[in-house]
Design a protein around this motif. Structure first.
Motif, PDB file in Angstrom:
ATOM      1  N   ILE A 232     -16.674  -0.363  -3.656  1.00  0.00           N
ATOM      2  CA  ILE A 232     -15.613  -0.707  -4.603  1.00  0.00           C
ATOM      3  C   ILE A 232     -14.495   0.326  -4.484  1.00  0.00           C
ATOM      4  O   ILE A 232     -14.582   1.251  -3.668  1.00  0.00           O
ATOM      5  CB  ILE A 232     -16.129  -0.777  -6.062  1.00  0.00           C
ATOM      6  CG1 ILE A 232     -16.693   0.575  -6.511  1.00  0.00           C
ATOM      7  CG2 ILE A 232     -17.166  -1.884  -6.219  1.00  0.00           C
ATOM      8  CD1 ILE A 232     -17.090   0.590  -7.984  1.00  0.00           C
ATOM      9  N   ARG A 233     -13.470   0.170  -5.291  1.00  0.00           N
ATOM     10  CA  ARG A 233     -12.326   1.096  -5.243  1.00  0.00           C
ATOM     11  C   ARG A 233     -12.781   2.510  -5.564  1.00  0.00           C
ATOM     12  O   ARG A 233     -13.562   2.741  -6.484  1.00  0.00           O
ATOM     13  CB  ARG A 233     -11.276   0.628  -6.261  1.00  0.00           C
ATOM     14  CG  ARG A 233      -9.970   1.403  -6.252  1.00  0.00           C
ATOM     15  CD  ARG A 233      -9.007   0.736  -7.240  1.00  0.00           C
ATOM     16  NE  ARG A 233      -7.706   1.369  -7.250  1.00  0.00           N
ATOM     17  CZ  ARG A 233      -7.356   2.362  -8.057  1.00  0.00           C
ATOM     18  NH1 ARG A 233      -8.235   2.839  -8.927  1.00  0.00           N
ATOM     19  NH2 ARG A 233      -6.142   2.862  -8.013  1.00  0.00           N
TER      20      ARG A 233
ATOM     21  N   HIS B 295      -8.745   6.294   2.958  1.00  0.00           N
ATOM     22  CA  HIS B 295      -8.144   7.514   2.413  1.00  0.00           C
ATOM     23  C   HIS B 295      -8.495   8.652   3.361  1.00  0.00           C
ATOM     24  O   HIS B 295      -9.675   8.943   3.575  1.00  0.00           O
ATOM     25  CB  HIS B 295      -8.698   7.818   1.016  1.00  0.00           C
ATOM     26  CG  HIS B 295      -8.382   6.768   0.001  1.00  0.00           C
ATOM     27  ND1 HIS B 295      -7.276   6.825  -0.824  1.00  0.00           N
ATOM     28  CD2 HIS B 295      -9.032   5.627  -0.327  1.00  0.00           C
ATOM     29  CE1 HIS B 295      -7.262   5.776  -1.615  1.00  0.00           C
ATOM     30  NE2 HIS B 295      -8.314   5.019  -1.328  1.00  0.00           N
TER      31      HIS B 295
ATOM     32  N   ASP C 252     -12.772   2.422   1.160  1.00  0.00           N
ATOM     33  CA  ASP C 252     -13.211   1.623   0.013  1.00  0.00           C
ATOM     34  C   ASP C 252     -12.823   0.171   0.259  1.00  0.00           C
ATOM     35  O   ASP C 252     -12.483  -0.200   1.391  1.00  0.00           O
ATOM     36  CB  ASP C 252     -12.659   2.176  -1.303  1.00  0.00           C
ATOM     37  CG  ASP C 252     -11.144   2.054  -1.429  1.00  0.00           C
ATOM     38  OD1 ASP C 252     -10.520   1.385  -0.575  1.00  0.00           O
ATOM     39  OD2 ASP C 252     -10.574   2.611  -2.381  1.00  0.00           O
ATOM     40  N   THR C 253     -12.868  -0.668  -0.762  1.00  0.00           N
ATOM     41  CA  THR C 253     -12.601  -2.096  -0.549  1.00  0.00           C
ATOM     42  C   THR C 253     -11.151  -2.381  -0.197  1.00  0.00           C
ATOM     43  O   THR C 253     -10.852  -3.435   0.360  1.00  0.00           O
ATOM     44  CB  THR C 253     -12.952  -2.906  -1.816  1.00  0.00           C
ATOM     45  OG1 THR C 253     -12.333  -2.285  -2.947  1.00  0.00           O
ATOM     46  CG2 THR C 253     -14.443  -2.946  -2.035  1.00  0.00           C
ATOM     47  N   ASN C 254     -10.248  -1.477  -0.517  1.00  0.00           N
ATOM     48  CA  ASN C 254      -8.822  -1.730  -0.326  1.00  0.00           C
ATOM     49  C   ASN C 254      -8.246  -1.098   0.932  1.00  0.00           C
ATOM     50  O   ASN C 254      -7.375  -1.670   1.574  1.00  0.00           O
ATOM     51  CB  ASN C 254      -8.020  -1.219  -1.533  1.00  0.00           C
ATOM     52  CG  ASN C 254      -8.366  -1.967  -2.806  1.00  0.00           C
ATOM     53  OD1 ASN C 254      -8.663  -3.149  -2.767  1.00  0.00           O
ATOM     54  ND2 ASN C 254      -8.350  -1.278  -3.929  1.00  0.00           N
ATOM     55  N   ARG C 255      -8.722   0.108   1.276  1.00  0.00           N
ATOM     56  CA  ARG C 255      -8.029   0.865   2.315  1.00  0.00           C
ATOM     57  C   ARG C 255      -8.829   2.081   2.736  1.00  0.00           C
ATOM     58  O   ARG C 255      -9.923   2.319   2.243  1.00  0.00           O
ATOM     59  CB  ARG C 255      -6.673   1.310   1.780  1.00  0.00           C
ATOM     60  CG  ARG C 255      -6.801   2.279   0.593  1.00  0.00           C
ATOM     61  CD  ARG C 255      -5.479   2.612  -0.027  1.00  0.00           C
ATOM     62  NE  ARG C 255      -4.581   3.189   0.941  1.00  0.00           N
ATOM     63  CZ  ARG C 255      -3.249   3.217   0.794  1.00  0.00           C
ATOM     64  NH1 ARG C 255      -2.702   2.703  -0.289  1.00  0.00           N
ATOM     65  NH2 ARG C 255      -2.480   3.748   1.700  1.00  0.00           N
TER      66      ARG C 255
ATOM     67  N   HIS D   4       0.811  -1.221   0.000  1.00  0.00           N
ATOM     68  CA  HIS D   4       0.000   0.000   0.000  1.00  0.00           C
ATOM     69  C   HIS D   4       0.845   1.273   0.000  1.00  0.00           C
ATOM     70  O   HIS D   4       0.367   2.330  -0.415  1.00  0.00           O
ATOM     71  CB  HIS D   4      -0.931   0.005   1.220  1.00  0.00           C
ATOM     72  CG  HIS D   4      -2.115  -0.895   1.049  1.00  0.00           C
ATOM     73  ND1 HIS D   4      -3.100  -1.011   2.008  1.00  0.00           N
ATOM     74  CD2 HIS D   4      -2.473  -1.711   0.052  1.00  0.00           C
ATOM     75  CE1 HIS D   4      -4.015  -1.864   1.579  1.00  0.00           C
ATOM     76  NE2 HIS D   4      -3.649  -2.301   0.394  1.00  0.00           N
TER      77      HIS D   4
ATOM     78  N   CYS E  68      -2.795   8.375   1.343  1.00  0.00           N
ATOM     79  CA  CYS E  68      -2.224   7.335   0.478  1.00  0.00           C
ATOM     80  C   CYS E  68      -1.104   7.885  -0.400  1.00  0.00           C
ATOM     81  O   CYS E  68      -0.408   7.119  -1.076  1.00  0.00           O
ATOM     82  CB  CYS E  68      -3.308   6.707  -0.394  1.00  0.00           C
ATOM     83  SG  CYS E  68      -3.879   7.760  -1.749  1.00  0.00           S
TER      84      CYS E  68
ATOM     85  N   ARG F 119       1.916  -2.984  -8.332  1.00  0.00           N
ATOM     86  CA  ARG F 119       1.599  -1.583  -8.006  1.00  0.00           C
ATOM     87  C   ARG F 119       2.792  -0.673  -8.284  1.00  0.00           C
ATOM     88  O   ARG F 119       2.632   0.471  -8.699  1.00  0.00           O
ATOM     89  CB  ARG F 119       1.215  -1.450  -6.526  1.00  0.00           C
ATOM     90  CG  ARG F 119      -0.179  -1.915  -6.177  1.00  0.00           C
ATOM     91  CD  ARG F 119      -0.378  -1.832  -4.666  1.00  0.00           C
ATOM     92  NE  ARG F 119      -1.654  -2.368  -4.249  1.00  0.00           N
ATOM     93  CZ  ARG F 119      -2.772  -1.655  -4.164  1.00  0.00           C
ATOM     94  NH1 ARG F 119      -2.746  -0.374  -4.466  1.00  0.00           N
ATOM     95  NH2 ARG F 119      -3.896  -2.208  -3.771  1.00  0.00           N
TER      96      ARG F 119
ATOM     97  N   HIS G  32     -11.184  10.917  -6.139  1.00  0.00           N
ATOM     98  CA  HIS G  32     -10.027  11.042  -5.254  1.00  0.00           C
ATOM     99  C   HIS G  32      -9.391  12.424  -5.407  1.00  0.00           C
ATOM    100  O   HIS G  32      -9.059  13.094  -4.420  1.00  0.00           O
ATOM    101  CB  HIS G  32      -9.012   9.942  -5.584  1.00  0.00           C
ATOM    102  CG  HIS G  32      -7.893   9.822  -4.618  1.00  0.00           C
ATOM    103  ND1 HIS G  32      -6.737  10.576  -4.708  1.00  0.00           N
ATOM    104  CD2 HIS G  32      -7.736   9.037  -3.519  1.00  0.00           C
ATOM    105  CE1 HIS G  32      -5.927  10.253  -3.724  1.00  0.00           C
ATOM    106  NE2 HIS G  32      -6.502   9.310  -2.986  1.00  0.00           N
TER     107      HIS G  32
ATOM    108  N   TRP H 290      -2.494   4.083  -4.660  1.00  0.00           N
ATOM    109  CA  TRP H 290      -3.461   3.113  -4.109  1.00  0.00           C
ATOM    110  C   TRP H 290      -4.008   2.204  -5.188  1.00  0.00           C
ATOM    111  O   TRP H 290      -3.815   2.434  -6.361  1.00  0.00           O
ATOM    112  CB  TRP H 290      -4.591   3.858  -3.396  1.00  0.00           C
ATOM    113  CG  TRP H 290      -5.741   4.277  -4.256  1.00  0.00           C
ATOM    114  CD1 TRP H 290      -6.953   3.630  -4.383  1.00  0.00           C
ATOM    115  CD2 TRP H 290      -5.842   5.425  -5.095  1.00  0.00           C
ATOM    116  NE1 TRP H 290      -7.783   4.312  -5.231  1.00  0.00           N
ATOM    117  CE2 TRP H 290      -7.134   5.414  -5.690  1.00  0.00           C
ATOM    118  CE3 TRP H 290      -4.970   6.472  -5.428  1.00  0.00           C
ATOM    119  CZ2 TRP H 290      -7.566   6.394  -6.585  1.00  0.00           C
ATOM    120  CZ3 TRP H 290      -5.398   7.445  -6.304  1.00  0.00           C
ATOM    121  CH2 TRP H 290      -6.685   7.403  -6.871  1.00  0.00           C
TER     122      TRP H 290
END
Length: 595
Positions: free
Chosen positions: A552-553, A582, A577-580, A337, A591, A372, A559, A595
């Motif tokens: 979702i993302r 912000h 969101d689904t990942n992390r 991340h 981030c 990433r 952003h 991300w």
């Protein structure tokens, strides 16, 4: 425990040698404190006493071994006993059940019945626990034991009923668990906890909270099991206000931050967007175990604090808390991340030093880390060198990276591997469609759409929600169903005009539809997270932190817009969101736009 050793050495003490109560008290104390070595000393002393053949004393000794988890000695003692009663069988059954050997516990019941012994409510409670541990999808064993309870006349017994409803709840038969609960004449905290935990595990948070509220109204004092279940519900939904309310109740009832309830509270705060409160809980834990550290590392990773996570990990190693496979997964996620490529590779190689064998999840995270960072070829090479069978998840990580870096060729290759391994792997079609759309390959994108239709795959509609005063307000793109829709749209239009004045430029590359530039720009303005933000700005006090969740993302244009809004309104905006998470503050995101 010094008293145990002193008295066991004093073989000449006539009162001790002839007192059954002293032996029993000492053995029970050993069982309670998990002091099996001291229990063995007492056992040795018993062999030279007048109680070596006493059934009550042997049952107490067997119970000590079973509760301490020394099942080998428990079974040895059981097999050597010339006479056994219900208590004997129950002690060994409970030992197997409580220490993850459900099959061994269940195999004892037919033997017990064969010699004519009738199980009591405690025997049946342990057997029901074992039945839920076997994981039979049709709960056949549990149903048979339920019938045994009825046949033995325990249909109204609180212990047997609680164990039966817990068995049904653990086997995902919540309707039957609820029926038993409703029919119980008397209920204890175990009954309430079993059903609350069942609903929590099943993801039925509203039902879990309804029961929890009823429990409080019935003046049944919650236990740490209760709090752990309801806090896990809050963590899953990200309900910070509900979580704070539960925490306040814990303080009111004098609950200490011990064992898993403290770890669950920490996890709740981290997953609900308040990493600061999670850190406060961590600092106040009575005892920090590896689960505590893992929860904190995960929290830092999810909140974009990768370097802090690595500092904490190094601190963990310094104080000799042994990391496990989950610890390394947390650390690798933090590196992924935060774009810490070199550190991630070093920690991946470090796993062998701590005798932790990398699992498929670690390989997936390493592919994600390499992808990433833009090292797509290295990620592909890493997959080819894996010592285990490839999974759809590994190629899915590479596909996601290809979408991020707009690598159509490798993305198509990764998608083909996923379709071979698991044609129904979630998100594959959507990511592949996005890759083609970004490259302007509309014919190929259309083919993917046809594949989705033929396979019955549907794109999950994006939605965002805001929790306010115990009420959830949900939004989808172009939402016109909310009672405040006009005010919300007007608010966003005003905000949009103002942030354009300070540098915001709509990024239409995130509109993956075949339309002209003006239409694309208009389409961007009413994404679900922007509507949720406008609603929050309308309905929350000036200066307060805004919490938004998305399924979702988060969209790249949103952003960018949120960074400008945070600067404009001088407020922190936290989006999960689904990942992390912000954290938008003063025109920047936690981030670092990575991300």
């Amino acid at each position: 425990m010094k008293l145990i050793r002193q008295q066991c050495k004093n073989n000449g003490d006539a009162d001790f040698a002839t007192s059954r109560e002293i032996y029993r008290t000492l053995l029970k104390r050993c069982a309670h404190l998990n002091k099996v070595n001291e229990g063995k000393i007492i056992h040795a002393h018993l062999l030279n006493s007048g109680f070596r053949d006493d059934l009550v004393m042997k049952n107490t000794l067997l119970n000590m071994y079973a509760k301490c988890g020394d099942l080998a000695n428990a079974r040895k003692l059981f097999d050597e006993m010339s006479s056994r009663d219900v208590v004997t069988w129950t002690a060994l059954i409970a030992g197997y059940s409580q220490h993850d050997r459900p099959q061994d516990a269940l195999l004892l019941l037919p033997e017990m019945l064969r010699i004519g012994l009738k199980p009591n409510q405690f025997t049946l409670a342990s057997l029901l626990k074992a039945a839920s541990g076997v994981g039979s999808p049709d709960v056949l064993l549990g149903r048979q034991l339920h019938g045994c309870c009825l046949k033995c006349g325990y249909d109204l017994n609180v212990y047997a009923c609680s164990a039966t409803l817990d068995m049904y709840a653990r086997c995902d038969h919540l309707e039957e668990a609820q029926l038993i609960f409703d029919g119980m004449v008397s209920k204890n905290e175990v009954s309430w906890n079993a059903l609350i935990a069942g609903y929590a595990r099943k993801g039925q948070g509203e039902e879990a909270f309804r029961l929890f509220s009823n429990m409080l109204r019935e003046n049944v004092e919650p236990t740490h099991f209760t709090y752990s279940s309801v806090l896990s519900v809050c963590a899953r939904s990200g309900s910070l206000e509900q979580g704070k309310w539960v925490h306040a109740l814990m303080i009111k009832w004098g609950e200490k931050l011990v064992a898993f309830v403290g770890n669950t509270l920490l996890d709740m705060y981290a997953k609900s967007g308040s990493i600061e409160d999670a850190k406060k809980v961590f600092d106040r834990l009575v005892k920090r175990d590896v689960v505590s550290w893992n929860s904190m590392l995960t929290g830092y990773a999810q909140h974009g604090l990768g370097k802090v996570a690595l500092q904490k990990f190094e601190e963990m190693l310094r104080i000799r808390i042994a990391p496990n496979e989950i610890t390394f997964l947390c650390v690798l996620t933090a590196c992924s991340h935060a774009g810490l490529l070199d550190e991630g590779q070093r920690y991946f190689n470090m796993m062998k030093k701590y005798n932790v064998e990398p699992q498929i999840s670690h390989y997936v995270t390493m592919v994600d880390l390499l992808g990433r960072a833009g090292h797509l070829d290295r990620a592909k090479q890493f997959i080819s060198e894996m010592p285990m069978k490839h999974t759809a998840a590994v190629w899915g990580a590479l596909l996601g990276a290809c979408r991020m870096h707009k690598n159509m060729e490798l993305g198509s290759y990764a998608a083909e591997r996923i379709f071979e391994l698991d044609p129904h792997y979630p998100g594959t079609h959507v990511l592949l469609y996005n890759i083609y759309a970004l490259a302007g390959r509309w014919n190929d994108a259309a083919k993917v759409r046809k594949m989705m239709k033929a396979s019955g795959v549907k794109k999950e509609p994006a939605c965002s929600w805001v929790e306010m005063e115990n009420e959830v307000h949900m939004f989808v793109a172009d939402d016109d169903a909310h009672p405040q829709r006009r005010e919300i749209h007007n608010m966003w239009e005003q905000i949009s005009d103002k942030i354009k004045e300070i540098g915001y430029v709509p990024d239409t590359s995130h509109v993956l539809l075949f339309m002209d530039q003006q239409e694309k720009e208009a389409k961007l303005q009413y994404h679900s997270e922007k509507l949720a933000l406008a609603f929050a700005l309308l309905n929350t006090p000036s200066g307060s932190t805004i919490h938004i969740k998305k399924n979702i993302r988060v969209c790249g244009d949103c952003h960018s817009a949120f960074k400008f809004v945070s600067k404009l309104v001088e407020r922190e905006i936290i989006v999960r969101d689904t990942n992390r998470f912000h954290h938008f503050r003063d025109g920047a995101c936690s981030c670092g736009d990575y991300w």
